[in-house]
Design a protein around this motif. Structure first.
Motif, PDB file in Angstrom:
ATOM      1  N   ASN A 171      -1.280  -7.679  -2.295  1.00 47.42           N
ATOM      2  CA  ASN A 171      -2.630  -7.216  -2.640  1.00 47.42           C
ATOM      3  C   ASN A 171      -2.728  -5.686  -2.652  1.00 47.42           C
ATOM      4  N   MET A 178       5.055  -5.873  -1.356  1.00 49.09           N
ATOM      5  CA  MET A 178       3.698  -5.528  -1.752  1.00 49.09           C
ATOM      6  C   MET A 178       2.839  -6.790  -1.722  1.00 49.09           C
ATOM      7  N   ARG A 210       3.479  -4.521   2.972  1.00 45.56           N
ATOM      8  CA  ARG A 210       3.374  -5.264   4.235  1.00 45.56           C
ATOM      9  C   ARG A 210       4.758  -5.670   4.725  1.00 45.56           C
ATOM     10  N   GLN A 259      -0.941 -11.039   8.474  1.00 39.85           N
ATOM     11  CA  GLN A 259      -1.626 -11.404   7.231  1.00 39.85           C
ATOM     12  C   GLN A 259      -1.701 -12.924   7.097  1.00 39.85           C
ATOM     13  N   THR A 272      -0.895  -3.445  -1.082  1.00 34.97           N
ATOM     14  CA  THR A 272      -0.485  -2.749   0.135  1.00 34.97           C
ATOM     15  C   THR A 272       0.890  -3.243   0.573  1.00 34.97           C
TER      16      THR A 272
END
Length: 168
Positions: A79, A77, A83, A100, A81
């Motif tokens: 922020n 996780m 990933r 990212q 979301t």
């Protein structure tokens, strides 16, 4: 309490694998992208909501006999979301698949940032956690041969075998 909630114990006295945990998907029609299992780590956020903070997932990428391929993905996780942080696939290992602003750091025995990828600025540091250029390598400053930042050497019989060409 904080004691172990599940213990898988092997008392076997040999060099074989043990203990062994097997996640087995016994499908009559296996196919590409079938999930073979997932391990999840969950907790609550500050509103008391359940959140999956990270998980490991594995997939079939080729189920054909003698050419089987698998894929292992590590998701975290970031922020709010989920990933993909790391993927181990049939022909590649990928860090930060989603592109990212995530840095990659490899430590050595004496340097905390022996190899550093600055994800936000698209730069690489060698012995340098704050690269100012696309590739930014720092020596030790001792003035000895060990202080050399970069060495490119070719073996050969001609002077041209060791030529370096820089194109601006």
């Amino acid at each position: 309490d904080n004691t172990a909630q599940l213990i898988v114990k092997s008392t076997d006295d040999d060099a074989s694998v043990g203990p062994l945990i097997e996640l087995y998907r016994d499908s009559a029609s296996p196919a590409v992208s079938d999930s073979l299992g997932r391990i999840e780590w969950k907790g609550k956020n500050d509103l008391g909501q359940d959140v999956t903070y990270s998980f490991i997932d594995t997939l079939i990428r080729d189920e054909t006999d003698t050419t089987e391929d698998g894929e292992l993905r590590f998701i975290v996780m970031r922020n709010g979301t989920a990933r993909e942080a790391l993927m181990l696939g049939q022909d590649s290992v990928v860090f930060n698949e989603g592109g990212q602003d995530i840095n990659l750091r490899v430590e050595s025995d004496n340097q905390p940032s022996m190899f550093f990828v600055d994800g936000g600025n698209d730069r690489i540091g060698i012995n340098n956690a704050s690269p100012s250029y696309l590739i930014d390598a720092l020596g030790t400053g001792t003035g000895s041969n060990e202080d050399a930042v970069l060495r490119v050497k070719a073996q050969g019989t001609s002077d041209r075998d060791a030529t370096i060409i820089l194109d601006a």
